[in-house]
Design a protein around this motif. Structure first.
Motif, PDB file in Angstrom:
ATOM      1  N   ILE A   1       1.021  -1.382  -0.132  1.00 16.68           N
ATOM      2  CA  ILE A   1      -0.011   0.003  -0.046  1.00 16.68           C
ATOM      3  C   ILE A   1       0.786   1.178   0.078  1.00 16.68           C
ATOM      4  O   ILE A   1       0.584   2.332  -0.882  1.00 16.68           O
ATOM      5  N   ALA A   2       1.846   1.158   0.841  1.00 16.01           N
ATOM      6  CA  ALA A   2       2.823   2.370   0.987  1.00 16.01           C
ATOM      7  C   ALA A   2       3.352   2.537  -0.498  1.00 16.01           C
ATOM      8  O   ALA A   2       3.564   3.689  -1.154  1.00 16.01           O
ATOM      9  N   ASP A   3       3.834   1.340  -1.222  1.00 15.51           N
ATOM     10  CA  ASP A   3       4.410   1.724  -2.453  1.00 15.51           C
ATOM     11  C   ASP A   3       3.530   2.355  -3.605  1.00 15.51           C
ATOM     12  O   ASP A   3       3.878   3.028  -4.518  1.00 15.51           O
ATOM     13  N   ILE A   4       2.362   1.599  -3.390  1.00 19.30           N
ATOM     14  CA  ILE A   4       1.214   2.220  -4.535  1.00 19.30           C
ATOM     15  C   ILE A   4       1.114   3.647  -4.217  1.00 19.30           C
ATOM     16  O   ILE A   4       0.773   4.220  -5.205  1.00 19.30           O
ATOM     17  N   SER A   5       0.939   4.124  -3.016  1.00 14.72           N
ATOM     18  CA  SER A   5       0.714   5.609  -2.743  1.00 14.72           C
ATOM     19  C   SER A   5       1.704   6.317  -3.230  1.00 14.72           C
ATOM     20  O   SER A   5       1.650   7.381  -3.998  1.00 14.72           O
ATOM     21  N   ASP A   6       3.058   5.889  -3.311  1.00 18.62           N
ATOM     22  CA  ASP A   6       4.184   6.661  -3.968  1.00 18.62           C
ATOM     23  C   ASP A   6       4.108   6.691  -5.544  1.00 18.62           C
ATOM     24  O   ASP A   6       4.167   7.869  -6.158  1.00 18.62           O
TER      25      ASP A   6
ATOM     26  N   TYR B   1       1.041   6.051  -7.399  1.00 20.98           N
ATOM     27  CA  TYR B   1      -0.169   6.652  -7.705  1.00 20.98           C
ATOM     28  C   TYR B   1      -0.729   7.704  -7.247  1.00 20.98           C
ATOM     29  O   TYR B   1      -1.464   8.233  -7.691  1.00 20.98           O
ATOM     30  N   SER B   2      -0.226   7.932  -5.887  1.00 17.55           N
ATOM     31  CA  SER B   2      -1.183   9.025  -5.010  1.00 17.55           C
ATOM     32  C   SER B   2      -0.053  10.012  -4.712  1.00 17.55           C
ATOM     33  O   SER B   2       1.052  10.397  -5.330  1.00 17.55           O
ATOM     34  N   THR B   3      -0.069  10.296  -3.310  1.00 20.62           N
ATOM     35  CA  THR B   3       0.794  11.464  -2.643  1.00 20.62           C
ATOM     36  C   THR B   3       1.925  11.212  -1.806  1.00 20.62           C
ATOM     37  O   THR B   3       2.664  11.849  -1.090  1.00 20.62           O
ATOM     38  N   GLY B   4       1.866   9.796  -1.599  1.00 21.64           N
ATOM     39  CA  GLY B   4       2.836   9.188  -0.454  1.00 21.64           C
ATOM     40  C   GLY B   4       2.288   9.132   1.050  1.00 21.64           C
ATOM     41  O   GLY B   4       2.852   9.059   2.009  1.00 21.64           O
TER      42      GLY B   4
ATOM     43  N   GLN C   1     -11.671   1.477   9.061  1.00 16.49           N
ATOM     44  CA  GLN C   1     -10.494   0.396   9.079  1.00 16.49           C
ATOM     45  C   GLN C   1     -10.127   0.106   7.946  1.00 16.49           C
ATOM     46  O   GLN C   1      -9.616  -0.836   7.557  1.00 16.49           O
ATOM     47  N   ASP C   2     -10.275   1.187   7.006  1.00 24.10           N
ATOM     48  CA  ASP C   2      -9.698   1.115   5.443  1.00 24.10           C
ATOM     49  C   ASP C   2      -8.556   1.930   5.571  1.00 24.10           C
ATOM     50  O   ASP C   2      -8.144   2.712   6.309  1.00 24.10           O
ATOM     51  N   VAL C   3      -7.924   1.750   4.386  1.00 28.60           N
ATOM     52  CA  VAL C   3      -6.732   2.988   4.019  1.00 28.60           C
ATOM     53  C   VAL C   3      -7.002   3.573   2.877  1.00 28.60           C
ATOM     54  O   VAL C   3      -7.569   2.901   1.796  1.00 28.60           O
ATOM     55  N   GLN C   4      -7.185   5.057   2.751  1.00 24.89           N
ATOM     56  CA  GLN C   4      -7.447   5.735   1.563  1.00 24.89           C
ATOM     57  C   GLN C   4      -6.161   6.379   1.156  1.00 24.89           C
ATOM     58  O   GLN C   4      -5.348   6.828   1.816  1.00 24.89           O
ATOM     59  N   VAL C   5      -6.108   6.229  -0.130  1.00 22.43           N
ATOM     60  CA  VAL C   5      -5.230   7.197  -0.926  1.00 22.43           C
ATOM     61  C   VAL C   5      -5.736   8.140  -1.879  1.00 22.43           C
ATOM     62  O   VAL C   5      -6.791   7.994  -2.506  1.00 22.43           O
ATOM     63  N   HIS C   6      -5.228   9.430  -2.010  1.00 26.02           N
ATOM     64  CA  HIS C   6      -5.848  10.534  -2.672  1.00 26.02           C
ATOM     65  C   HIS C   6      -5.027  10.945  -3.930  1.00 26.02           C
ATOM     66  O   HIS C   6      -3.989  10.655  -4.057  1.00 26.02           O
ATOM     67  N   PHE C   7      -5.913  11.597  -4.668  1.00 25.14           N
ATOM     68  CA  PHE C   7      -5.363  12.481  -5.752  1.00 25.14           C
ATOM     69  C   PHE C   7      -4.726  11.397  -6.937  1.00 25.14           C
ATOM     70  O   PHE C   7      -3.543  11.622  -7.497  1.00 25.14           O
ATOM     71  N   VAL C   8      -5.560  10.356  -7.159  1.00 26.48           N
ATOM     72  CA  VAL C   8      -5.277   9.324  -8.121  1.00 26.48           C
ATOM     73  C   VAL C   8      -6.222   9.625  -9.212  1.00 26.48           C
ATOM     74  O   VAL C   8      -7.207  10.041  -9.582  1.00 26.48           O
ATOM     75  N   SER C   9      -5.078   9.475 -10.483  1.00 25.39           N
ATOM     76  CA  SER C   9      -5.869   9.481 -11.718  1.00 25.39           C
ATOM     77  C   SER C   9      -6.722   8.538 -12.015  1.00 25.39           C
ATOM     78  O   SER C   9      -6.605   7.278 -11.827  1.00 25.39           O
ATOM     79  N   LEU C  10      -7.905   8.772 -12.535  1.00 29.03           N
ATOM     80  CA  LEU C  10      -8.922   7.734 -12.875  1.00 29.03           C
ATOM     81  C   LEU C  10      -8.368   6.673 -13.785  1.00 29.03           C
ATOM     82  O   LEU C  10      -8.622   5.650 -13.453  1.00 29.03           O
ATOM     83  N   GLU C  11      -7.637   7.150 -14.783  1.00 30.12           N
ATOM     84  CA  GLU C  11      -7.327   6.228 -15.936  1.00 30.12           C
ATOM     85  C   GLU C  11      -6.076   5.197 -14.973  1.00 30.12           C
ATOM     86  O   GLU C  11      -5.897   4.148 -15.694  1.00 30.12           O
ATOM     87  N   LYS C  12      -5.653   5.390 -13.916  1.00 27.46           N
ATOM     88  CA  LYS C  12      -4.596   4.487 -13.366  1.00 27.46           C
ATOM     89  C   LYS C  12      -5.258   3.827 -12.428  1.00 27.46           C
ATOM     90  O   LYS C  12      -4.761   2.790 -11.777  1.00 27.46           O
ATOM     91  N   THR C  13      -6.684   3.864 -12.131  1.00 29.72           N
ATOM     92  CA  THR C  13      -7.123   3.053 -11.127  1.00 29.72           C
ATOM     93  C   THR C  13      -7.201   1.608 -11.308  1.00 29.72           C
ATOM     94  O   THR C  13      -6.976   0.677 -10.116  1.00 29.72           O
TER      95      THR C  13
END
Length: 703
Positions: free
Chosen positions: A74-79, A81-84, A92-104
C-alpha cells in the motif's frame, strides 16, 4: 487510453479489473453516462474528490488487518499513484488521494498481487466489515470473532444480493460485551456469546440491526439475544434481500436500513426476513474457527542497539498504549497516528525496524491508529524507540488527546468546514493546558466535516460537526457541539445531544470551558457522561452560550482552520452512495447484462446467484418501461406493484396471474437447478418482450 494486462491468479478478480478499465474507456468516449459510471466506479472503491479530475481510492481491509507485506504494498502504491500519504479511516480502511482515474485499474491490479481489494469499498454495497482491533488477543473475549468476520466478508463480496442496494450496509463485530466496535450504530452489529447446552459450549452472537449515525442517528434494535454461529450469515443474507427489495431508492437521505425498519416496524421487518429463508443459498454457513490460521509471534532475533532518551515518556506510553494479551507472555502496543495520516516513507521505515519484534498482523483501529501484536515484554522499549524515531511514540492512545476526525474540506465533497484543522487545535489545548488528561480514556472527542458523521461525532462524549453561520451578510465556518454520546456496553449505546452551534474559531474555547467546568463541578470518580446527565443539556447550553455571541467577531473568525482565505461554503455532490440511474436505455442494458450474469452463474452451478441476477433483470426491465411511461419508482416492491397496475391491469402485458406472482417466485422456491433454469427462461422471455414493447409500444404483449 491504452489497455493493460494483469498477471493475477484469480480469474474473477482479473475480469473485474479489466471490466473497470473497459468502462473507464467507454465513459471517456461518451458511451456511458456520468450517473451510470459513478455507481460502477464507487462499487470498485473509486470515489470522486472535492478537487476535480482526481479520485480517492479506498482500500478495503477486512476487520482492519494487513500483513507487513500488504502494508508495504500500500505504501509503494501511494508513492506510485498518489501523494505518498496513507489515510487510516474509522472503517478500518486505508485511503489514498489524488489518483488519476485512468490509473485505477492498474493500481487495483498491483494491490491484488498481495490479496488486497478495493471492490465494494464504496457505493451501495456491503462496505468493509469492521471489528474490534483486539479480536484474537482480547483477554475478555468469549472467542475470537476474526474467522466469522472474515467469512462474512468473503461471503458477501461480489454477492448478487448486495451489489446495487438502495444504500450502503455496514457490519461490525465486537470482541466482547465492552462493544469496542460500536455495534449499536451499525446496520448489523454482532457480539460474541456462548451458552451451555447439554454440557456442550455453543457459540453464537447477539445480533443487532438497523443502527446508524448520519444526520438522523438511530440506535440498533436487538434481533437476537443469541443466534447460533452457523445461522449468522444466512440471517444477514435474508435481511439484505429484504432491504434490497423494500428499501427506499429515490430519496437517498431516507434509504438506509434504519429508515425501512422505522417505516414498517420491527414486527413486519422480521416477518419479511423469515419469508426469504426458503430462497437463501444455504441454510447454514458453519465457520471452522478451529482451522483458522493462528497469528504467529515473530521469530526471536537480534534487536538492534537503542537508547531510550525520555524514560518518563516511555513509561507514559507503556501505561496508555500497551496491554497484555490473553496469550501469556505477550503484549500489544497501539500507535497513535495523528488524524490517521502516515506517510509511505515512515510506513516502510516502521515495517523494516519492527519486523523482528512484532507479529505479521497489524490492525488499523477504528479511531485511525494501528495495533501491533505479540511483543515480548523485553522488546517493548525497542518498539517505543522505533515509534519515537518516527514521531509516532506519543502516549494517550484512545484518550481525550487522541481525537478522531474525517478528512473534511481537505478532500471530501460534502464537508462544510475543516475537521483536521480544528482537531489539531483541540489536541494542542489538551497537550498544553491539560497534560494529565493523556491518561483519561473516558472522554472521547470526535469531529466530522458535516453532519454525515464519518468522524463519528454522534457517539462522542464531546463531538463537533462542520456547519456555517451568517453575520452581517457574510458566512463564517461554524461547529455544531454535541455532548453525551458513547458506549454503554453489550450493544447499548448513547447518541450525543446537539447542544449549541459556535463559530469554528471558538472550538478550543468550547473545550476549555467544558473541561474546566468538569474539573470544578464534577463529583469524585464521576465519569463525563454521568456528569452530563446530572447537569442536563440546558445547563451546558447556558454554559456555552456566551461563545455564540456574533457581535464580537474578528476577521480571523471568517477564515477556517488551516486556511488562508475567507471562508465560503462549497459543497459538492456527495458520493457516499451510488446515484440512482433512471435512463430507460441504460436500465434495459443493465437488465440484459444481469441475464448474462445469470446464465454464467447457472452454468457454473451457482443457482442461487443465477436466480438473483434473473430477479434483478426483471426489476430493471420493469423499471425501464415504467420510467418510459412517466411512472417514478422508489422501491423494488413499488416497481413490481406499479408494473401490474400500469402494464398488466391495462392489458399491455399478460401473465397467468400477475407480474408480482411471477417475479416473487424467487422467495417461494428452493434455489434448485430446475427452478433456476425455469426462472431464468421466464426472465429472458420478459426481457425480450419488454424490448419489443418499447419498440412497438402499442399491442398487448404475452409474457
Amino acid at each position: 487510453m491504452q489497455s493493460f494486462r494483469t498477471e493475477l491468479e484469480n480469474p474473477i478478480v482479473e475480469r473485474d479489473i479489466i471490466e473497470l478499465e473497459k468502462k473507464i474507456r467507454l465513459f471517456r468516449e461518451g458511451s456511458i453516462t456520468d450517473e451510470k459510471f459513478r455507481s460502477l466506479r464507487l462499487a470498485r472503491g473509486v470515489y470522486g474528490q472535492r478537487q476535480q479530475g482526481v479520485q480517492m481510492v479506498r482500500i478495503k481491509l477486512p476487520y482492519g488487518k494487513m500483513t507487513l507485506q500488504q502494508w508495504k504494498r500500500i505504501a509503494d502504491i501511494s508513492d506510485e499513484y498518489s501523494t505518498g500519504n496513507l489515510h487510516l479511516t474509522t472503517r478500518q480502511d486505508v485511503q489514498v488521494h489524488f489518483v488519476s482515474l485512468e490509473k485505477t485499474p492498474e493500481l487495483w491490479a498491483k494491490l491484488e498481487q498481495d490479496d488486497i481489494t478495493i471492490r465494494e469499498a464504496c457505493g451501495n454495497t456491503v462496505r468493509n466489515i469492521t471489528a474490534s482491533d483486539r479480536a484474537g488477543i482480547d483477554p475478555e473475549e468469549p472467542f475470537d470473532i476474526t474467522p466469522y468476520a472474515d467469512a462474512a466478508f468473503r461471503y458477501f463480496l461480489r454477492n448478487p444480493v448486495c451489489q446495487e442496494m438502495g444504500r450502503k450496509i455496514k457490519i461490525a463485530f465486537s470482541s466482547s460485551d465492552k462493544d469496542t466496535a460500536w455495534t449499536f450504530m451499525h446496520d448489523f452489529g454482532l457480539i460474541p456469546k456462548v451458552k451451555e447446552v447439554n454440557g456442550k459450549t455453543i457459540r453464537g452472537f447477539k445480533v443487532l440491526v438497523g443502527g446508524g449515525l448520519g444526520a438522523q442517528p438511530f440506535l440498533a434494535k436487538t434481533a437476537f439475544e443469541f443466534l447460533e454461529e452457523e445461522l449468522l450469515i444466512p440471517y444477514i443474507e435474508n435481511v439484505l434481500r429484504v432491504f434490497d427489495r423494500h428499501g427506499e431508492r429515490s430519496s437517498r437521505h431516507k434509504a438506509r436500513m434504519k429508515f425501512l425498519i422505522q417505516k414498517i416496524g420491527m414486527e413486519e421487518f422480521e416477518r419479511l426476513v423469515k419469508e426469504e429463508y426458503k430462497a437463501v443459498k444455504v441454510k447454514q454457513v458453519p465457520v471452522d474457527a478451529a482451522a483458522w490460521p493462528v497469528t504467529v509471534p515473530p521469530v526471536p532475533g537480534a534487536i538492534p542497539a537503542f537508547d531510550i532518551k525520555d524514560p518518563k515518556k516511555y513509561e507514559a506510553w507503556k501505561a496508555t498504549n500497551t496491554f497484555e494479551q490473553k496469550q501469556a507472555g505477550y503484549f500489544a502496543a497501539y500507535v497513535k497516528v495523528p488524524l490517521g495520516n502516515i506517510s509511505s516513507t515512515i510506513s516502510r521505515q516502521l515495517i523494516t525496524a519492527l519486523r523482528p519484534a512484532v507479529a505479521d498482523d497489524v490492525r488499523v483501529t477504528a479511531n485511525q491508529g494501528l495495533l501491533l501484536k505479540y511483543i515480548l515484554p523485553e522488546n517493548l522499549p525497542y518498539v517505543f524507540n522505533v515509534l519515537e524515531a518516527a514521531a509516532l511514540g506519543e502516549p494517550g492512545f484512545d484518550s481525550i488527546a487522541d481525537i478522531t476526525a474525517c478528512p473534511g474540506t481537505d478532500t471530501c465533497n460534502l464537508a462544510i468546514s475543516s475537521s483536521t484543522g480544528i482537531a489539531a487545535a483541540l489536541e494542542a489545548v489538551i497537550t498544553d493546558e491539560f497534560p494529565d488528561l493523556v491518561y483519561n480514556k473516558d472522554i472521547k472527542i470526535k469531529i466530522s466535516g458535516c453532519m454525515n458523521s464519518c468522524g463519528q461525532h454522534g457517539i462522542a462524549s464531546i463531538g463537533f460537526h462542520g456547519s456555517s453561520l451568517k453575520s452581517a451578510g457574510k458566512v463564517l465556518p461554524a461547529l455544531q457541539v454535541l455532548l453525551g454520546g458513547g458506549i454503554v456496553g453489550n450493544g447499548v449505546g448513547r447518541v450525543a445531544d446537539k447542544v449549541i452551534k459556535v463559530p469554528s474559531r471558538r472550538g478550543p474555547d468550547v473545550l476549555r470551558t467544558l473541561l474546566h467546568d468538569y474539573e470544578s463541578n464534577g463529583q469524585p470518580a464521576e465519569l463525563f457522561n454521568e456528569y452530563y446527565d446530572r447537569q442536563g443539556e440546558k445547563y451546558f447550553y447556558e454554559l456555552l452560550k456566551p461563545l455564540t455571541d456574533l457581535a464580537s467577531l474578528e476577521a480571523v473568525d471568517f477564515v477556517d482552520w488551516g486556511q488562508a482565505e475567507q471562508y465560503a461554503t462549497a459543497i459538492g455532490v456527495g458520493e457516499c452512495a451510488g446515484v440512482v440511474i433512471d435512463l430507460v436505455a441504460t436500465l434495459l442494458l443493465e437488465a440484459e447484462e444481469k441475464l448474462q450474469w445469470a446464465a454464467e452463474a447457472i452454468a457454473g452451478g451457482a443457482y442461487a446467484d443465477g436466480i438473483y441476477h434473473a430477479y434483478s433483470s426483471y426489476v430493471q426491465g420493469a423499471k425501464a418501461l415504467l420510467l418510459g411511461a412517466g411512472v417514478s419508482c422508489n422501491t423494488q416492491t413499488g416497481i413490481i406493484n406499479d408494473f401490474d397496475k400500469h402494464f398488466v391491469e391495462t392489458g399491455k402485458f399478460v401473465f397467468p396471474e400477475s407480474f408480482k406472482t411471477r417475479v416473487l417466485q424467487i422467495n417461494g422456491n428452493e434455489p434448485t437447478e430446475r427452478f433456476a433454469e425455469q426462472y431464468f427462461q421466464e426472465a429472458q422471455t420478459f426481457y425480450n418482450e419488454a424490448q419489443v414493447f418499447r419498440q412497438q409500444s402499442n399491442e398487448p404483449v404475452q409474457a
